[in-house]
Each structure stands twice: as C-alpha cells, then as structure tokens.
Write a protein that holds these residues in place. Structure first.
Motif, short mmCIF file in Angstrom:
data_model
loop_
_atom_site.label_atom_id
_atom_site.label_comp_id
_atom_site.label_asym_id
_atom_site.label_seq_id
_atom_site.Cartn_x
_atom_site.Cartn_y
_atom_site.Cartn_z
N SER A 17 0.83 -1.22 0.00
CA SER A 17 0.00 0.00 0.00
C SER A 17 0.87 1.26 0.00
O SER A 17 0.33 2.36 0.17
CB SER A 17 -0.91 0.02 1.23
N VAL A 20 0.27 3.69 2.82
CA VAL A 20 -0.96 4.48 2.96
C VAL A 20 -1.86 3.87 4.04
O VAL A 20 -2.64 4.57 4.69
CB VAL A 20 -1.70 4.55 1.60
N ARG A 23 -1.90 5.63 7.38
CA ARG A 23 -2.72 6.85 7.42
C ARG A 23 -4.20 6.50 7.64
O ARG A 23 -4.91 7.17 8.39
CB ARG A 23 -2.50 7.60 6.09
N TRP A 24 -4.66 5.41 7.00
CA TRP A 24 -6.07 5.02 7.16
C TRP A 24 -6.37 4.67 8.62
O TRP A 24 -7.44 5.00 9.12
CB TRP A 24 -6.38 3.81 6.27
N SER A 214 -8.41 7.79 0.15
CA SER A 214 -7.53 7.54 -1.00
C SER A 214 -8.35 7.18 -2.25
O SER A 214 -8.15 6.13 -2.87
CB SER A 214 -6.53 6.42 -0.69
#
Ligand SMILES: C[S@@+](CC[C@H](N)C(=O)[O-])C[C@H]1O[C@@H](n2cnc3c(N)ncnc32)[C@H](O)[C@@H]1O
Length: 225
Positions: A17, A20, A23-24, A214
């Motif tokens: 990912s 990312v 961040r989620w 995203s």
C-alpha cells in the motif's frame, strides 16, 4: 490463512500500500477520538486486531485502554511483541476470541473498531450484531475496510494493480499465493460503501456515515449504538 502469512503480514501491508494503510488507521483512530476525546478511563475493543496496528494507534493517539481481539494465534503473538516493544502492556490487553461469538457481556465497551476484518467474517451481519451488543449505548463503532474506488481512470488503474500486480507480489514475498488472490476476491464480494452503510442502519446503528479514503480504495464507516 492468516496464520500462514503472519510473519510477513505487516511488511506486505505497508509495502503493497506504499504505507498508505498507516494513514487510514490514523483516520479511524481519530474518528473514535472525536467521540471519546483523549482519556484513559475509556476502553475500546479492536476486533480482528491481527498484529495490532490499530489497537496501538488507538492507545498512542487517544490514551484509551484497548482490548485487541482476534482468533488467529500467530497474528496475536506478533501483536503482543509490538505491544511490548511500545511499552503498552498496561493499556493494551489481548483476547483470543471469535468475533462472531464474543466472550464479553453486553454494553462493555466505549468504542469498537474493526480494520480490514469485517470482510473476512463468515457472516458480516452477525459480526456487526455482536459489535452492537458489546458496545455501550451512545458509543461508536468504526469500520475500516477496502471498497471500490470512485474516481474514474484511477479506478481502472487501481483495479489492474489490485487484481494483477498485488497478488503476484504478495505470493512471491509471503510464499502463500492463495492469501493474496483471496484479498481482491473478497473485496469484490464485499458490500460497497452505501450497501455497508445500509447494513449498519438495518442492524440498528444510528448516525451512520462513511468517508472514502484515497479515492475510495478504502472507506471508514461509523455508527452509534
Ligand atoms: C486483514 S487482517 C486485519 C488485521 C488488522 N486489523 C489490520 O488492520 O491490519 C484480518 C484479521 O481478521 C481476523 N479474523 C477473521 N475472522 C475472524 C473471526 N471470526 N474472529 C476473530 N478474528 C477474525 C484474522 O485472523 C486476521 O487477523
């Protein structure tokens, strides 16, 4: 399946990912923070906690006590190692349990979270009912899950990556081809954003909402008991 990939799970999550996913989980923990604030007097249940990334984020960001629960022992062993490394043994407890038959009384938790777990439950509705049962009244459930992207062109590019590139990379690095074929297949079968919101409302959650993350690769849903 998760037992077989536990040793590579975190690396592959972040690698596939481009990090990312971190961040989620911050967004998911922050959503719970909007309702609870920052306080050690609250206890949050993180279901399908796996190697514990969201449980650790909840403790780090909100200072809450967390019960990290999963039924896969090797994933929880990884979780425990990370909890100890972060020196969170006092505030994060680990419970080996099936999310479909939770060993907790009704109205036990100030928040419930589940990240990339709901899609894996044999009966998602049954899992949501259990989550609602163990939540205290007025408290929030947050569900982080993959979803169909909603931005044209990006959607097609992502689907190519998700269905053709990711399974090959995942298979090579983990040595478990099935697990990384299962990922896009299970996401295709899982309800899209609006359907999941409707499912949560049908089960009895109020103030249900969601936010695409995203470009809609993932979505955060929430609802209040
Ligand atoms: C994709 S991992 C997600 C782990 C973690 N929440 C994260 O954000 O990386 C899914 C996890 O759900 C767990 N799981 C699947 N079905 C379960 C069930 N019925 N009860 C408890 N855990 C379950 C698996 O063992 C696995 O650790």
């Amino acid at each position: 399946m998760f037992a077989k990939i536990a040793h590579r799970y975190d690396f592959l999550n972040h690698f596939l990912s481009a990090s990312v996913d971190r961040r989620w989980r911050v967004v998911a923990a922050s959503k719970i923070g909007e309702h609870l604030g920052r306080s050690s007097k609250f206890t949050c249940l993180d279901l399908c906690s796996g190697t514990g990334d969201l449980a650790i984020e909840l403790q780090r960001r909100l200072g809450v006590a967390v019960v990290a629960s999963d039924f896969c022992h090797p994933m929880l062993v990884r979780c425990l190692t990370k909890v100890r490394a972060a020196r969170f043994e006092e505030s994060i407890r680990i419970a080996e349990a099936d999310a479909l038959i939770l060993p907790f009384p009704d109205n036990s938790f100030d928040a419930v979270t589940i990240a990339f777990g709901l899609r894996n439950l044999e009966v998602a509705v049954r899992g949501l009912e259990e989550m609602r049962r163990v939540l205290k009244g007025g408290c929030t459930l947050a569900v982080l899950e993959f979803s169909p992207p909603d931005v044209p062109v990006f959607r097609e590019a992502f689907q190519f990556y998700f269905h053709h590139v990711l399974p090959r990379l995942g298979a090579r690095i983990s040595g478990q081809p099935g697990a990384y074929r299962y990922l896009p297949e299970s996401v295709s079968r899982f309800p899209a954003q609006r359907e999941l919101a409707a499912m949560m409302t049908d089960i009895g959650f109020a103030k249900v909402g969601y936010r695409n993350l995203s470009g809609g690769i993932a979505a955060l849903h929430w609802g209040v008991k």
